[in-house]
Design a protein around this motif. Sequence first.
Motif, PDB file in Angstrom:
ATOM      1  N   PRO A 157       0.786  -1.282  -0.041  1.00  0.00           N
ATOM      2  CA  PRO A 157      -0.010  -0.166   0.130  1.00  0.00           C
ATOM      3  C   PRO A 157       0.879   1.228  -0.162  1.00  0.00           C
ATOM      4  N   GLY A 158       2.032   1.133   0.426  1.00  0.00           N
ATOM      5  CA  GLY A 158       2.695   2.519   0.490  1.00  0.00           C
ATOM      6  C   GLY A 158       4.288   2.202   1.336  1.00  0.00           C
ATOM      7  N   PRO A 159       5.084   3.027   1.125  1.00  0.00           N
ATOM      8  CA  PRO A 159       6.436   2.940   1.752  1.00  0.00           C
ATOM      9  C   PRO A 159       6.473   2.628   3.430  1.00  0.00           C
ATOM     10  N   ASP A 160       5.559   3.547   4.041  1.00  0.00           N
ATOM     11  CA  ASP A 160       5.600   3.333   5.415  1.00  0.00           C
ATOM     12  C   ASP A 160       4.914   1.932   5.884  1.00  0.00           C
ATOM     13  N   GLN A 161       4.064   1.679   5.070  1.00  0.00           N
ATOM     14  CA  GLN A 161       3.484   0.215   5.379  1.00  0.00           C
ATOM     15  C   GLN A 161       4.501  -0.702   5.100  1.00  0.00           C
ATOM     16  N   THR A 162       5.351  -0.909   4.372  1.00  0.00           N
ATOM     17  CA  THR A 162       6.370  -1.787   3.951  1.00  0.00           C
ATOM     18  C   THR A 162       7.383  -1.607   5.257  1.00  0.00           C
ATOM     19  N   ALA A 163       7.709  -0.532   5.501  1.00  0.00           N
ATOM     20  CA  ALA A 163       8.822  -0.203   6.722  1.00  0.00           C
ATOM     21  C   ALA A 163       8.310  -0.902   8.095  1.00  0.00           C
ATOM     22  N   SER A 164       6.905  -0.606   8.178  1.00  0.00           N
ATOM     23  CA  SER A 164       6.258  -0.973   9.502  1.00  0.00           C
ATOM     24  C   SER A 164       6.246  -2.518   9.385  1.00  0.00           C
ATOM     25  N   MET A 165       6.131  -3.026   8.285  1.00  0.00           N
ATOM     26  CA  MET A 165       5.876  -4.533   8.155  1.00  0.00           C
ATOM     27  C   MET A 165       7.265  -5.188   8.467  1.00  0.00           C
ATOM     28  N   VAL A 166       8.230  -4.579   7.946  1.00  0.00           N
ATOM     29  CA  VAL A 166       9.805  -4.984   8.039  1.00  0.00           C
ATOM     30  C   VAL A 166      10.319  -4.895   9.319  1.00  0.00           C
ATOM     31  N   LEU A 167       9.927  -3.909  10.017  1.00  0.00           N
ATOM     32  CA  LEU A 167      10.690  -3.459  11.311  1.00  0.00           C
ATOM     33  C   LEU A 167       9.866  -4.374  12.326  1.00  0.00           C
ATOM     34  N   ALA A 168       8.683  -5.040  12.188  1.00  0.00           N
ATOM     35  CA  ALA A 168       7.827  -5.718  13.043  1.00  0.00           C
ATOM     36  C   ALA A 168       8.201  -7.327  12.967  1.00  0.00           C
ATOM     37  N   ASP A 169       8.830  -7.705  11.726  1.00  0.00           N
ATOM     38  CA  ASP A 169       8.950  -9.180  11.627  1.00  0.00           C
ATOM     39  C   ASP A 169      10.337  -9.599  11.416  1.00  0.00           C
ATOM     40  N   ASP A 170      10.982 -10.546  12.197  1.00  0.00           N
ATOM     41  CA  ASP A 170      12.200 -10.843  12.058  1.00  0.00           C
ATOM     42  C   ASP A 170      12.711 -11.646  10.569  1.00  0.00           C
ATOM     43  N   ASN A 171      11.648 -12.158  10.152  1.00  0.00           N
ATOM     44  CA  ASN A 171      12.029 -12.853   8.719  1.00  0.00           C
ATOM     45  C   ASN A 171      11.996 -11.999   7.573  1.00  0.00           C
ATOM     46  N   TYR A 172      11.197 -10.778   7.687  1.00  0.00           N
ATOM     47  CA  TYR A 172      11.116  -9.646   6.843  1.00  0.00           C
ATOM     48  C   TYR A 172      12.439  -8.883   6.947  1.00  0.00           C
ATOM     49  N   LYS A 173      12.944  -8.789   8.068  1.00  0.00           N
ATOM     50  CA  LYS A 173      14.135  -7.913   8.381  1.00  0.00           C
ATOM     51  C   LYS A 173      15.296  -8.460   7.506  1.00  0.00           C
ATOM     52  N   GLU A 174      15.494  -9.816   7.228  1.00  0.00           N
ATOM     53  CA  GLU A 174      16.478 -10.546   6.466  1.00  0.00           C
ATOM     54  C   GLU A 174      16.099 -10.893   5.131  1.00  0.00           C
ATOM     55  N   HIS A 175      14.830 -10.904   4.684  1.00  0.00           N
ATOM     56  CA  HIS A 175      14.605 -11.105   3.116  1.00  0.00           C
ATOM     57  C   HIS A 175      13.832 -10.110   2.519  1.00  0.00           C
ATOM     58  N   VAL A 176      13.657  -8.902   3.108  1.00  0.00           N
ATOM     59  CA  VAL A 176      12.901  -7.752   2.372  1.00  0.00           C
ATOM     60  C   VAL A 176      13.471  -6.773   2.005  1.00  0.00           C
ATOM     61  N   MET A 177      13.712  -6.408   0.713  1.00  0.00           N
ATOM     62  CA  MET A 177      14.090  -4.982   0.096  1.00  0.00           C
ATOM     63  C   MET A 177      13.002  -4.178  -0.192  1.00  0.00           C
ATOM     64  N   GLY A 178      12.851  -3.003  -0.109  1.00  0.00           N
ATOM     65  CA  GLY A 178      11.593  -2.349  -0.514  1.00  0.00           C
ATOM     66  C   GLY A 178      11.817  -0.897  -0.570  1.00  0.00           C
TER      67      GLY A 178
END
Length: 388
Positions: free
Chosen positions: A112-133
């Motif tokens: 939905p947007g850059p802040d939603q992506t950032a919020s998702m990454v900061l909240a999930d350990d798996n996303y921290k290591e597997h998401v660029m956005g």
Amino acid sequence: MKRKKLVALLLAAAMAVSMLGGCGSDDGKSEDASNAAETGETEPDKEEAKDESGEESADSGSGWKSDPDHEPYEIEIYTNAQGGATYVLGVAFADLINKYSSWLKATAMESPGPDQTASMVLADDNYKEHVMGYMIGVDAILGEDPFTEPNYDLRCLIGYGLVSNVFLTLDENIKTLQDLDGKTVALRTKPNVPAVDIPTKMFEILGIEPKYEYLSFADSATALADGKVDAILSGGMALNAEATEWTQMAALAEVYARNDVYYVSLDEKALFEAKDALNHSLLPGVMTLEPGQYDAKFNDEVTIMADYLCWYVHKDFPEDVQEELLNIYYEHCDEFAEYKDEGKYCTKENMGKIDTPELISDVAKKFYEEKGIEVNYRETPYETYVPK
């Protein structure tokens, strides 16, 4: 001629003896070496540059080569929804990664947007290591909605675009921001500091009171074409670092095809006051473009809010994956233009143009220094954003 044939046969025989004494390797490399000795070739031929599937290998030909022995790793590249430049270029980068890396696999994902992506990454350990956005690191630092508190864990990796925000209208009688007083204006979906909070703050400073709708790229374009709103906050993307040539967002294609579009310049002084009030000093900031630069059909100057687009990762994102991404982009950035005009901006020189350079990844900083790529640092000290 007989002498040359004899030399070739002796070389081939010597290679055969070497092969027998080399632990009987069956990886195919010895056979290739024998063939090279017999033919006199010193460089791998075109067949050697292909893998078992017949595809070209990940050798860039300039010193970097994707490691075929590396453990497979998967990442996701989060973009905005379809219709925006981030989506097109995110899909393009995923394609290039899958084409040129022997171990890294990428999938482009809508957000939905850059802040939603950032919020998702900061909240999930798996996303921290597997998401660029596509994220905006300073939004997390400010601790604004959707962030519950300031966070300093995002890192800039690659700059890949220069995007604009300005008001678009189909009403030729709307020429200034004051003409939008009481009119219906579509901003971006919340939360979004650059495309919601800053323009509303600017209107507040100017004493102008529009009626707001909060819509996506595509929905705002449709609403404008259907006459449901009087103006929308949208824009285009620069095709070069000098911002002398622009293309409009894909979501606006139908609007431009059917209508004459007019631009309402932002108020530079009020815009800077709004950005300062929100501590949101993304680069490059505000630009006033000459007639015809932003749109060949628009013969007036237009003042826009411009921000660099940047791919972010979490500070825990693996360093070897960062290096692979940087190398692939560096070696093959010229291919982005094959996907869409927006990709013309993607050059080696522009990699270091990032929205919050104080948050640059250590891996990226070292890479740019080694490649001689200038990073657009500013006087604002790093500690302003990230405390010691």
